[in-house]
Design an enzyme around this catalytic site. Structure first.
Site: not given
Ligand code: MG
Ligand code: NAI
Length: 366
Positions: A141, A192, A225, A249, A253
């Site tokens: 990000y 990963k 994953d 992130d 969620d």
């Molecule tokens: Mg979020």
């Protein structure tokens, strides 16, 4: 001791849920071991209206000085048209950046009373208690270069760069190991490394830190994953999960939906520990937003905000016993059947924001 606390209620339902925090703080101040010195400030749309910026320098100074900051929520349709640099979320981003809040803690707890609201079957989630520790200030990000390049042949190229330095991985891993010591003593680290060099470094760094300083903590590595799959398949096997900004992130969620309701999820964002006082800058906030669709009606669920206060008690004020007590009071209010509209089943009677706060207070006092 006296703890200083900055309250930033923000917009929409922010002030409504923060009012319940004020009630509990008043009770704790009168009945607990510590006093609270509370200051208040503006963030988000309300700060734009008052000062033309989403957080003023004066309020930033208050945030720097406070032992902890509690934030409600920011934003709403009223400010959809304001310039990008001064949009309400920019206030929140400035707080996170200027306070150096690199560690985002998101617990996912599934109360027995609400297990039917989960996206999964009751037996998979009932009693779930996970803590996701997400790196918040590095990774893809923020990494440079970050741009769209015109290739000249009608094609463009979008570029983001995943960058992690050893110190960034070490400090987030340290937070995870230290939290694990206070919990089950188990950490899962996720990246990963099979396809990413930053993942290779992440794996090496976490393993080395573990061997050197936290051998008593049980460490396991999972590819991100595979971890996503296992979180949905058998989430109760996990306790503390530490991962980077992007994977954190997404995985947080996913974990949120295991618990069923947005109105129930607290969070903490922590900065570097002061070498002498061991104090960390910290911001506590519910995961949900300003909920403009229900704002002003007194029906918002205050439990995510109250859960955020419990985290502040535990991580900023060294009041673990009071934090446990507040979390038990929240569970008790639910067990007694108090439901705001967002967590009620169809036809079930509902209570107001303030009545839910009162139910928690009553359980706290009992
Ligand atoms: Mg979020
Ligand atoms: P939201 O989280 O505000 O609302 C999503 C849905 O969940 C709505 O139906 C809302 O009524 C419900 N909800 C959320 N919190 C609730 C609570 N405590 N009790 C009962 N119901 C609750 O997300 P949305 O609608 O995407 O965004 C609304 C505004 O909030 C936008 O301006 C957005 O930018 C802002 N936002 C701010 C955040 C923050 O301050 N950290 C985070 C997410 C969104």
């Amino acid at each position: 001791p006296t703890h200083t606390l900055l309250l930033l209620p923000g917009d929409g339902i922010g002030p409504e849920v923060m009012a319940e925090v004020e009630k509990v703080l008043a009770w704790l101040g009168a009945n607990g071991p510590a006093a609270f010195e509370v200051t208040r400030g503006l963030v988000g749309g309300c700060a734009i209206d008052a000062h033309g910026v989403p957080v003023s320098d004066a309020d930033m100074a208050k945030a720097e000085a406070a032992d902890a900051v509690l934030l409600g929520a920011v934003g709403g349709p009223k400010w959809d048209g304001v310039p990008y640099e001064i949009r309400p979320e920019a206030g929140l981003l400035r707080l996170r950046k200027d306070l150096g809040l690199f560690a985002n803690l998101r617990p996912a707890i599934c109360h027995a009373a609400l297990a039917d609201a989960s996206s999964l079957k009751r037996e998979l989630v009932e009693g779930l208690d996970i803590l996701i520790v997400r790196e918040l200030t590095g990774g893809v990000y923020f990494g440079e270069p970050k741009q769209i390049v015109d290739l000249g042949n009608g094609q463009k190229r979008g570029i983001d760069t995943q960058v992690y330095d050893t110190y960034e991985i070490e400090r987030i891993a340290r937070v995870a190991f230290e939290l694990a010591r206070l919990r089950s003593g188990r950490v899962v680290s996720s990246e990963k490394r099979n396809v990413m060099m930053s993942g290779v470094l992440w794996h090496q760094t976490v393993s080395a830190l573990h061997a050197r300083h936290y051998p008593e903590v049980q460490l396991r590595h999972e590819l991100a994953d595979a971890l996503g799959m296992k979180l949905v398949q058998a989430p109760k096997q996990f306790d503390v999960i530490v991962t980077d900004n992007l994977f954190g992130d997404m995985l947080s969620d996913v974990a949120a939906m295991l618990t069923g309701s947005l109105g129930m999820l607290p969070s903490a964002s922590l900065g570097e520990a002061d070498p002498v006082t061991k104090r960390r800058k910290a911001l506590y906030e519910p995961v949900h937003g300003s909920a403009p669709d229900i704002a002003g009606r007194g029906i918002a669920n205050p439990l995510a905000m109250l859960g955020s206060l419990a985290m502040a008690l535990r991580y900023s004020f060294d009041m673990g016993a009071e934090a446990d007590r507040l979390e038990r009071a929240i569970a008790q209010a639910l067990a007694e059947g108090h439901r705001t509209a967002d967590i009620a089943r169809p036809g079930e009677p509902t209570v107001s924001t303030s009545a839910m706060g009162d139910a928690v207070l009553a359980a706290l006092a009992a």
